[in-house]
Design an enzyme around this catalytic site. Sequence first.
Site, PDB file in Angstrom:
ATOM      1  N   GLU A 113       2.177  -5.035  11.100  1.00  0.00           N
ATOM      2  CA  GLU A 113       1.637  -3.575  10.687  1.00  0.00           C
ATOM      3  C   GLU A 113       2.508  -2.810  11.952  1.00  0.00           C
ATOM      4  O   GLU A 113       2.494  -2.749  13.150  1.00  0.00           O
ATOM      5  CB  GLU A 113       0.053  -3.790  11.237  1.00  0.00           C
ATOM      6  CG  GLU A 113      -0.708  -4.435  10.579  1.00  0.00           C
ATOM      7  CD  GLU A 113      -1.382  -3.812   9.397  1.00  0.00           C
ATOM      8  OE1 GLU A 113      -0.907  -2.722   9.307  1.00  0.00           O
ATOM      9  OE2 GLU A 113      -1.932  -4.419   8.147  1.00  0.00           O
ATOM     10  N   HIS A 128       3.422  -3.394   6.518  1.00  0.00           N
ATOM     11  CA  HIS A 128       2.095  -2.669   6.421  1.00  0.00           C
ATOM     12  C   HIS A 128       2.198  -1.441   7.566  1.00  0.00           C
ATOM     13  O   HIS A 128       3.271  -1.220   8.438  1.00  0.00           O
ATOM     14  CB  HIS A 128       0.943  -3.206   6.355  1.00  0.00           C
ATOM     15  CG  HIS A 128       0.655  -4.054   5.287  1.00  0.00           C
ATOM     16  ND1 HIS A 128      -0.564  -4.079   4.467  1.00  0.00           N
ATOM     17  CD2 HIS A 128       1.327  -5.105   4.701  1.00  0.00           C
ATOM     18  CE1 HIS A 128      -0.530  -4.719   3.553  1.00  0.00           C
ATOM     19  NE2 HIS A 128       0.776  -5.533   3.667  1.00  0.00           N
ATOM     20  N   HIS A 172       0.786  -1.178   0.082  1.00  0.00           N
ATOM     21  CA  HIS A 172      -0.062  -0.022   0.034  1.00  0.00           C
ATOM     22  C   HIS A 172       0.854   1.216  -0.093  1.00  0.00           C
ATOM     23  O   HIS A 172       1.667   1.286   0.866  1.00  0.00           O
ATOM     24  CB  HIS A 172      -0.743  -0.084   1.348  1.00  0.00           C
ATOM     25  CG  HIS A 172      -1.902  -1.213   1.350  1.00  0.00           C
ATOM     26  ND1 HIS A 172      -2.205  -1.710   2.501  1.00  0.00           N
ATOM     27  CD2 HIS A 172      -2.558  -1.619  -0.019  1.00  0.00           C
ATOM     28  CE1 HIS A 172      -3.251  -2.657   1.913  1.00  0.00           C
ATOM     29  NE2 HIS A 172      -3.347  -2.847   0.684  1.00  0.00           N
ATOM     30  N   GLU A 204       1.138   3.595   3.135  1.00  0.00           N
ATOM     31  CA  GLU A 204       1.834   2.926   4.238  1.00  0.00           C
ATOM     32  C   GLU A 204       3.581   3.031   4.050  1.00  0.00           C
ATOM     33  O   GLU A 204       4.054   2.077   3.699  1.00  0.00           O
ATOM     34  CB  GLU A 204       1.327   1.785   4.580  1.00  0.00           C
ATOM     35  CG  GLU A 204      -0.154   1.681   4.709  1.00  0.00           C
ATOM     36  CD  GLU A 204      -0.849   0.348   4.627  1.00  0.00           C
ATOM     37  OE1 GLU A 204      -0.240  -0.710   5.007  1.00  0.00           O
ATOM     38  OE2 GLU A 204      -2.155   0.302   4.750  1.00  0.00           O
TER      39      GLU A 204
END
Length: 720
Positions: free
Chosen positions: A511, A420, A282, A285
């Site tokens: 994350e 991410h 992404h 990110e």
Amino acid sequence: MSDILVVILNSQLQRTTHNVSFSLFPSSTLNHPFAFSECPPLGLESLKVKDSQIQASSYKRMGLGPHRGRLNIQSGVEDGDIYDGAWCAEYKDQNQWLQIDAKKLTRFTAVILQGRGSIWSLDYVETFKVQVSNDTIKWKPCMNATEEVVFEGNKDSETPVLAILPEPAVAQYIRINPQTWFKNGTICLRAEIMGCELPDPNNIYPWQAEEGTKDKLDFRHHNYKEMRKLMKSVNEMCPDITRIYSIGKSYMGLKLYVMEISDNPGKHELGEPEFRYVAGMHGNEVLGRELLLNLMEYICQEYKRGNQRIVHLVEETRIHLLPSMNPDGYEMAYKKGSELAGWSLGRFSYEGIDMNHNFADLNTIMWDAIELETDKSKLINHYFPIPEHYTSEEAMVASETRAVISWMQTIPFVLSANLHGGELVVTYPFDMTKDWAPKEHTPTPDESFFRWLATVYASTNHVMSDPDRRPCHNEDFLRYNNIINGANWHTVPGMNDFSYLHTNCFEVTVELSCDKFPHASELPIEWESNKESLLVYMEQVHRGIKGVVKDRDTEAGIADAIIKVDDIDHHIRSAFDGDFWRLLNPGDYDVTVTAEGYFPATQSCRVEYEHYPTICDFHLTKTPKQRLREILAKGGKIPKDLQLRLRQLRIRKLRASTKLINRRRASQQPLVLSKCEYMMNELGPVLFLWTPLSLFDLRLSTDGAVELCETSTMYGIIFI
């Protein structure tokens, strides 16, 4: 960036609302990253500002309290829970405010405002005032000459809007005071404050308060050209252990660059595992991108210094770092900057594809096969083929996704992590639920090892492992020790599951931070928080067993041999030169290796707790059938040992074959005569063996030459 924002005040722009006269100060959504203020954000979005530092005049309920007034905070699915998407005042009047305590004297320079994040409600502030104070009793309004400034706010609930103060204001506290709001909504906002902390004259040891890292790395955001330049500089600094290569191009033609780090770059070394980090799937990110750029710098520097941990890692592992899988998306987010990109700008590819949802759904193929197949022995549990419709040119598959899949298929990766942003948690497969349930714990056969991998990263990450940290958005992952089965969070047929089901590679998603696009000033802290995690996770590629599957006679490596571990219903395969790596937790395992044309071999392998793999090599013996095939293919003669082996097989199978003949005769099913049977009358004394287990009929003449024959129903071997 060196661009300077010039704010033009239109003193003639007047507006009257609720009988209040003010100078309307224009806001901006800028296309020049980081130029609007030399001061960094206080940290509402990054959680550097604690909940206790945020207060409000009123709030509707706990889920809409002042602690929820953070830029880009995301609400839960249900409206009315404790995790809503903004601070919302209880009353609709101009006396409402959101107040932030900077804790120290701060030079405030700008305010960034955003509406309420909600799929059910539309609320945002259209205009607002700003006041500052040192004691929360006396408040000084932000002035434009002799008039109190009213800043333009939002026109929708998601786009961040920047309001630069006409003059920086020095104080400890700052208030945002809404004046008008969306007519069909209420007073709701999310915010970030830009400000520089002033030195404390009473602190005689200022260095004790310094945060960051001692590593001398390039801590800033790098666009495509700057990223390429940094990678080139690392390669020039460490040419003996680095190599830059491209795996393909983005839709807009930007190359997907990979940095390889190894003591023998450009070559797969027998027995050396392949590791990869992927970031920027992404594009907005961005922390993973910067961490990987810092990581390649760090490894190069420490290798040259002789850091034995890094030297060992480089010499024993082939490392691949892909810092930007979605460079097109990143460039879009970069143009807006860290605080103004919002939550989703740059997430998708230029074509609008979410690459995390773009990999072939092999999970459904696997589960459908399990339900439909009555003979469970015929089921496969690894190397699931990609459906034909997915590989067609018409399929909606991003060029970036195709490039990564080809990369996966070319290099025998063992371990990977997909970096991410937007949360603080490590997720592990499966990421997709059965029957597309919204969320449900869906483990792989390697659940225990995946939990170990996730725990390794989460427990060594400074922020994740902080027991006092607050949740980022609407999930409290501290309850799960900051790891979770991906399908138990939200279902997606992503890269982790694809990697596990289509290749040998185990992969988790990390994350990295609550803030998808941290300010450049926060990058040193983020590096220090993640450095140990990045290193120790790579070292896990050496946990379990490894070995080489070889031909017993020739010592040549056997490719595509299947490695089975008892009680774990997921196999792997050997690489093109016969080496393999099977990630396992400590324990005793019975391992069986099979390969086409060879007899299976089994041995017990013990995995210890030390950070090095157990060596389990296998030497497989060809079956007589395979040896015959190879000899026949070369036009050779049957060696005596193989003749003896075939005679032994004849004796072993004679009884079973006789029973088969008797059963056929009993059922009065005629046997079809073959040329082999005809030749029996011509050859004189021969011994003829029928067997349904052989693929061909064989006649050995006196000089050792080979002749084959077969029938339409059975196969046989003729021996002289």
